[in-house]
Design an enzyme around this catalytic site. Sequence first.
Site, PDB file in Angstrom:
ATOM      1  N   CYS A  77       0.846  -1.200   0.000  1.00  0.00           N
ATOM      2  CA  CYS A  77       0.000   0.000   0.000  1.00  0.00           C
ATOM      3  C   CYS A  77       0.885   1.256   0.000  1.00  0.00           C
ATOM      4  O   CYS A  77       1.624   1.490  -0.962  1.00  0.00           O
ATOM      5  CB  CYS A  77      -0.988  -0.027   1.157  1.00  0.00           C
ATOM      6  SG  CYS A  77      -2.319   1.190   0.993  1.00  0.00           S
ATOM      7  N   HIS A 178      -3.739  -4.797  -0.534  1.00  0.00           N
ATOM      8  CA  HIS A 178      -3.357  -5.415   0.736  1.00  0.00           C
ATOM      9  C   HIS A 178      -3.421  -6.937   0.602  1.00  0.00           C
ATOM     10  O   HIS A 178      -4.505  -7.519   0.760  1.00  0.00           O
ATOM     11  CB  HIS A 178      -4.294  -4.954   1.852  1.00  0.00           C
ATOM     12  CG  HIS A 178      -4.063  -3.550   2.290  1.00  0.00           C
ATOM     13  ND1 HIS A 178      -3.164  -3.222   3.277  1.00  0.00           N
ATOM     14  CD2 HIS A 178      -4.594  -2.390   1.851  1.00  0.00           C
ATOM     15  CE1 HIS A 178      -3.155  -1.908   3.441  1.00  0.00           C
ATOM     16  NE2 HIS A 178      -4.010  -1.378   2.586  1.00  0.00           N
ATOM     17  N   GLU A 180      -2.448  -9.114   2.662  1.00  0.00           N
ATOM     18  CA  GLU A 180      -2.797  -9.696   3.965  1.00  0.00           C
ATOM     19  C   GLU A 180      -4.304  -9.686   4.222  1.00  0.00           C
ATOM     20  O   GLU A 180      -4.788 -10.368   5.130  1.00  0.00           O
ATOM     21  CB  GLU A 180      -2.060  -8.961   5.094  1.00  0.00           C
ATOM     22  CG  GLU A 180      -2.608  -7.618   5.486  1.00  0.00           C
ATOM     23  CD  GLU A 180      -2.224  -6.454   4.578  1.00  0.00           C
ATOM     24  OE1 GLU A 180      -2.539  -5.310   4.928  1.00  0.00           O
ATOM     25  OE2 GLU A 180      -1.598  -6.700   3.516  1.00  0.00           O
TER      26      GLU A 180
END
EC number: 4.3.2.10
Length: 196
Positions: A77, A178, A180
Amino acid sequence: MSIVIINTGFSNLYSIRSAIRRVGYTSSITNSIHDIKVADKIFLPGIGTASSAIKMLTQNHLLSFIKKTNQPILGICLGMQLLGKYSYEGKKCILLNKISSSIKKLPNKHYSVPHIGWNTVHYTNSHILFKNIDNNTRFYFLHSYYMDINPYTISTSIHGLQFCSSVAVQNFFGVQFHPEKSGCAGEQLIKNFLEI
């Protein structure tokens, strides 16, 4: 393998560590330059403003080290945007300058800003970062600024305009989305980076 997540003081640190754990690795969150220097893989996360991230890296004596490191490093990001030349977020902010590209605000005429939610990531040539990930897979985004498409772009996405959604230059990699928070595809991307 020693894996570190640079403690940029932002909220996605622990979700990155959890995702790394889910793909079978352990990691530590640190801003210790000693621990970062001896790491095999480095994550550079970030949520917030470029100027605050650069200030934090400077205060912890990490800025010049990151610029010169030969270790594989993945910016996530804002961490990807820091690889650019400068950002127009707030006051014009000089970045790491690994990629000669500016960071600009997404247009909001017909699209909501920030860009929040799932969006398609399109790559034109296969790259090791996208190994075992189908083209046009959807990843989770949360950002208001973007990097221009440039010679180091390895994927693009569209939100108001087409923008760079991932880059690779030498040992530096970056994703605007992202991983994750992107389910199985995101975990595969993290695994791919760790196995480079």
